[in-house]
Design a protein around this motif. Structure first.
Motif, PDB file in Angstrom:
ATOM      1  N   GLY A  45       1.687   2.094  -3.579  1.00 10.73           N
ATOM      2  CA  GLY A  45       0.806   2.281  -4.544  1.00 10.73           C
ATOM      3  C   GLY A  45       0.743   1.331  -5.681  1.00 10.73           C
ATOM      4  O   GLY A  45       0.266   1.653  -6.796  1.00 10.73           O
ATOM      5  N   LYS A  99       0.818  -1.037   0.139  1.00  9.13           N
ATOM      6  CA  LYS A  99      -0.081   0.070   0.092  1.00  9.13           C
ATOM      7  C   LYS A  99       0.892   1.198   0.151  1.00  9.13           C
ATOM      8  O   LYS A  99       0.586   2.288  -0.739  1.00  9.13           O
ATOM      9  N   LYS A 138      -4.883   5.283  -9.246  1.00 10.40           N
ATOM     10  CA  LYS A 138      -3.895   6.109  -8.663  1.00 10.40           C
ATOM     11  C   LYS A 138      -3.896   7.578  -9.130  1.00 10.40           C
ATOM     12  O   LYS A 138      -3.649   8.558  -8.300  1.00 10.40           O
ATOM     13  N   PRO A 152      -7.135   4.348  -3.447  1.00  6.85           N
ATOM     14  CA  PRO A 152      -5.862   3.427  -2.746  1.00  6.85           C
ATOM     15  C   PRO A 152      -5.887   2.172  -3.646  1.00  6.85           C
ATOM     16  O   PRO A 152      -6.589   1.857  -4.474  1.00  6.85           O
TER      17      PRO A 152
END
Ligand code: KG4
Ligand code: ZN
Length: 343
Positions: free
Chosen positions: A40, A37, A170, A175
């Motif tokens: 990304g 996470k 993105k 997320p």
């Protein structure tokens, strides 16, 4: 027949166990979303290490869930490609080690074939069928004629569809993983808010293109950031454009098969993007227009899982297609070549 399957090609460590009565006896999965996470997207080295940390525990957990032991298995299958090579090697080596110690047949599974055959486990679909394979790394239309017998009808000439979802997310500040985030955001948005381009739409053939869509979304975000409804409307517009592209190209494939007098049993969709409800609805409508059954596995079996690897392994094992312990893990492995790998 009882087969265990190991999946480690991307960001899910997963182990499944199935039998030849199409029963799922175990479906264990450890996602790595929290580890990736902050970046990304999937970081290959982090993924490989996480697979190594989890795979043994997951094998044990799957055996316990299925109330079975290694000695009761008929074979062990592992994804040997395509995928992030560090991760693929973890699953392949673990599978081979267990096969060697227990004297079990080893089946080197092509990850795409695992997605392609899932509908036969969940819905008992018979060959031949038209498959729309939509995942993070692939976007293809295939005529599935049998195990290891695939005819490529069309594929993306640039990005994969899942990549389009992930990069789009993105850009919209949503997320990771992007696909489910776009789908959630789109629920509150207007799919007609922004007329994003639909590359290749209306053109002949079954190939896909998504890069123009991504560029258009980037330009859109530069001009509209700050608008209160922007994210939801842009997500809905992106999802609608992708659904239109997928439906249009699949329609061409159905036409092509009809013109060639190829009788197919169903339109099947598979891969992570196939868990998207909006896309499923569009494809179901298309199939209905052609009086064709539409099959989409349950969402949890569309995204990466060990059950699909176990099932592909079982399908190959019952045809006598097993592999040597010297089979290499491979980052690239086109589906059309999957039959030739077996010993
Ligand atoms: O098949 P998969 O789990 O892994 C690969 O083999 O690549 O597919 C992952 C891809 C990702 O790009 C993810 O964003 C996308 O599938 N995905 C979705 C949804 N769930 C996963 N895309 C759109 N809508 C979803 N609900
Ligand atoms: Zn996949």
């Amino acid at each position: 027949m009882l087969v265990i399957g190991l999946e480690t090609s991307c960001d899910e460590t997963a182990v499944g166990i199935v039998d030849d009565q199409r029963q799922i006896l175990a479906n264990c999965i450890a996602t790595q979303w929290d580890e990736h996470k902050p970046y990304g997207g999937v970081v290959p080295e982090i993924a490989a290490r996480a697979h190594l940390d989890h795979i043994d525990t997951l094998v044990k957990r799957a055996l316990a869930e299925a109330k079975t032991t290694l000695k009761d298995l008929s074979g062990i299958a592992a994804t040997c490609g395509p995928g992030l090579i560090g991760g693929v090697m973890v699953g392949a080596m673990t599978g081979k080690a267990i096969a060697a110690v227990r004297g079990l047949p080893f089946i080197a599974v092509n990850h795409l074939e695992a997605h392609a055959l899932t509908a036969r486990l969940t819905d008992n679909v018979v060959f031949p069928y038209l498959l729309l394979l939509v995942s993070g790394g692939h976007c293809q239309l295939l005529l599935v004629r049998g195990v290891g017998d695939y005819k490529l009808l069309g594929r993306t000439i640039d990005d994969a569809v899942g990549e389009c979802f992930d990069k789009g997310a993105k850009l919209l500040g949503l997320p990771y993983p992007g696909g489910p985030a776009v789908e959630r955001a789109a629920m509150n948005g207007n799919p007609e808010a922004y007329p994003l381009p639909r590359p290749m739409l209306g053109r002949e053939g079954c190939d896909f293109s998504f890069s123009g869509l991504k560029t258009a979304l980037r330009q859109l975000t530069e001009h509209n950031a700050g608008d209160k409804n922007f994210t939801a409307d842009a997500a809905a517009s992106l999802q609608a454009a992708i659904a239109d592209i997928l439906t249009d190209r699949t329609k061409n494939a159905l036409e092509l098969l009809q013109n060639e007098n190829e009788k197919i049993a169903a339109l099947v969709v598979a891969g992570g993007v196939a868990s998207n409800q909006f896309i499923r609805t569009h494809l179901a409508e298309l199939a209905a227009m052609y009086h064709m059954p539409f099959v989409a596995p349950p969402p949890a079996l569309c995204t990466d899982n060990g059950v699909m690897v176990a099932w592909a392994g079982l399908e190959r094992l019952r045809l006598g297609l097993t592999d040597g312990l010297d089979t290499a893990a491979r980052p690239r492995w086109p589906l059309e070549a999957s039959l030739q790998t077996s010993s």
